[in-house]
Enzyme design. Structure first.
Site, PDB file in Angstrom:
ATOM      1  N   ARG A 242     -11.587  49.645 -12.987  1.00 30.81           N
ATOM      2  CA  ARG A 242     -10.318  50.468 -13.600  1.00 30.81           C
ATOM      3  C   ARG A 242      -9.318  50.403 -12.636  1.00 30.81           C
ATOM      4  O   ARG A 242      -9.263  50.749 -11.419  1.00 30.81           O
ATOM      5  CB  ARG A 242     -10.932  51.648 -14.162  1.00 30.81           C
ATOM      6  CG  ARG A 242     -11.722  51.414 -15.371  1.00 30.81           C
ATOM      7  CD  ARG A 242     -10.977  50.924 -16.626  1.00 30.81           C
ATOM      8  NE  ARG A 242     -11.921  50.755 -17.776  1.00 30.81           N
ATOM      9  CZ  ARG A 242     -12.383  49.458 -17.900  1.00 30.81           C
ATOM     10  NH1 ARG A 242     -12.275  48.247 -17.251  1.00 30.81           N
ATOM     11  NH2 ARG A 242     -13.271  49.326 -19.164  1.00 30.81           N
ATOM     12  N   GLU A 271      -1.656  49.106 -16.949  1.00 27.46           N
ATOM     13  CA  GLU A 271      -1.624  47.851 -17.611  1.00 27.46           C
ATOM     14  C   GLU A 271      -0.739  48.112 -18.926  1.00 27.46           C
ATOM     15  O   GLU A 271      -0.776  48.916 -19.662  1.00 27.46           O
ATOM     16  CB  GLU A 271      -2.953  47.512 -17.941  1.00 27.46           C
ATOM     17  CG  GLU A 271      -3.745  46.898 -16.843  1.00 27.46           C
ATOM     18  CD  GLU A 271      -5.118  46.481 -17.074  1.00 27.46           C
ATOM     19  OE1 GLU A 271      -5.268  46.016 -18.269  1.00 27.46           O
ATOM     20  OE2 GLU A 271      -5.794  46.569 -16.259  1.00 27.46           O
ATOM     21  N   HIS A 289      -6.590  40.988 -16.108  1.00 28.57           N
ATOM     22  CA  HIS A 289      -7.869  41.479 -16.583  1.00 28.57           C
ATOM     23  C   HIS A 289      -8.793  40.495 -17.425  1.00 28.57           C
ATOM     24  O   HIS A 289      -8.792  40.787 -18.753  1.00 28.57           O
ATOM     25  CB  HIS A 289      -7.230  42.698 -17.692  1.00 28.57           C
ATOM     26  CG  HIS A 289      -8.283  43.642 -17.811  1.00 28.57           C
ATOM     27  ND1 HIS A 289      -8.058  45.044 -18.077  1.00 28.57           N
ATOM     28  CD2 HIS A 289      -9.619  43.580 -17.978  1.00 28.57           C
ATOM     29  CE1 HIS A 289      -8.994  45.702 -18.287  1.00 28.57           C
ATOM     30  NE2 HIS A 289     -10.148  44.988 -18.369  1.00 28.57           N
TER      31      HIS A 289
END
Length: 329
Positions: A242, A271, A289
């Protein structure tokens, strides 16, 4: 019993829609939506279950007036959902564990190799027409074989990454997160994850540090400026867990100053925004991602998400519950 209605906040791969439509009505949002709009949908009484994304913030405010039975999150992580608030409101939460392990470990290994061997720089150099023949000192990188890989975390993805790294003859060690429990007995080890060491020892002795812990209060900015300053100047940091586990601004500064050699990231603190200056650094390998981004895995995730939603619409414990206590009377 009335027919359940499902809200899919972002279109999902099949078989999600087929499974859901066989059991009830399905609404699919294909537009950018705000947390306010999501809160209104949850409070409308129209939906039994919301099928959410990591980008859907479902905090205490969004769930305050919710009239839904459950949330099926299209991810193994669920830090976008306030689990305590959901539990208090009697809202079950489901996730999609297991199927992401192998592809995420593949990406971790890819980032290790790409950062070590300067693959992005080499690709850019070649495409720019600068390659005019072999040279002894052209784009020299770091050795992977024989190097020490430090895994922060000891879960499924860390273990899968360790198995891949073993194929490259890497020396593997791992640790838990920082804390009073981070004490190890001399010689303590686990078969796949290698020697178990303290967080401090791992940071200071690893040639590669790969992050594999969930985002929680005790892992936010776990890798900060102080930690980065204690890593080897030749070390490479990889994060497929993360984004907020790493202080991204501190990382950009460390890469720019040469405090560490390189970094490979598939997740980011805010993000889709990147920390200022990060994208301009040649010693950063940046992926959008895509840890679970294979056709088969995303389809399997959609299936698990739909099966969780269907079970919750029937007030049944889903196959993959995060908070099964939510429905305890």
């Amino acid at each position: 019993m009335s027919e359940p209605r499902f809200l899919i906040t972002t279109p999902l791969p099949e078989p999600a829609h087929a499974l859901l439509s066989a059991k009830g009505a399905v609404d699919v949002w294909e537009h950018e939506h705000s947390s306010g709009e999501l809160a209104e949908a949850a409070a409308s009484g129209r939906y039994s279950v919301i099928l959410s994304q990591l980008t859907d913030r479902l905090g205490a405010a969004e769930l305050a007036d919710a009239k839904i039975d459950g949330i099926a999150n299209y991810a193994v992580g669920f830090d976008n959902i306030d689990i305590a608030a959901a539990t208090s409101a009697g809202i079950m939460v489901g996730n999609t564990p297991g199927v992401l392990t192998a592809p995420t470990a593949d990406i971790a290994m890819l980032l290790i190799l790409a950062a070590a061997r300067r693959c992005i720089e080499a690709d850019t150099y070649t495409r720019a027409g600068l390659f005019d023949g072999w040279k002894p000192s052209l784009l020299l990188g770091s050795d992977v074989s024989g190097a020490t890989l430090g895994l922060i975390g000891s879960g499924r993805i860390a273990a899968a990454t360790a198995r891949r790294a073993a194929g490259f003859d890497m020396v593997i060690q791992h640790c838990s997160v920082r804390g009073p429990h981070d004490r190890v007995a001399p010689g303590e080890s686990e078969l796949e994850l290698g020697q178990r060491v303290s967080f401090d020892e791992l940071i200071e002795t690893s040639d590669f540090v790969s992050v594999h812990v969930p985002l929680a209060e005790n892992t936010y900015h776990l890798v900060d400026a102080a930690v980065l300053s204690r890593m080897k100047r030749s070390a490479i940091l990889v994060n497929t867990a993360r984004g907020p586990v790493v202080d991204e601004s501190a990382l950009a500064a460390a890469l720019k100053s040469g405090d560490i050699a390189a970094a490979g990231l598939d997740v980011y603190e805010n993000e889709p925004r990147l920390a200022p200056g990060l994208a301009e650094l040649p010693n950063s390998v940046l992926l959008p991602h895509v840890g679970s981004a294979t056709v088969s895995v995303r389809s399997k995730m959609a299936e698990l998400c739909a099966l969780n939603a269907i079970a919750m619409s029937r007030r049944e414990i889903p196959p993959h519950p995060v908070n099964p206590q939510a429905w305890q009377s």
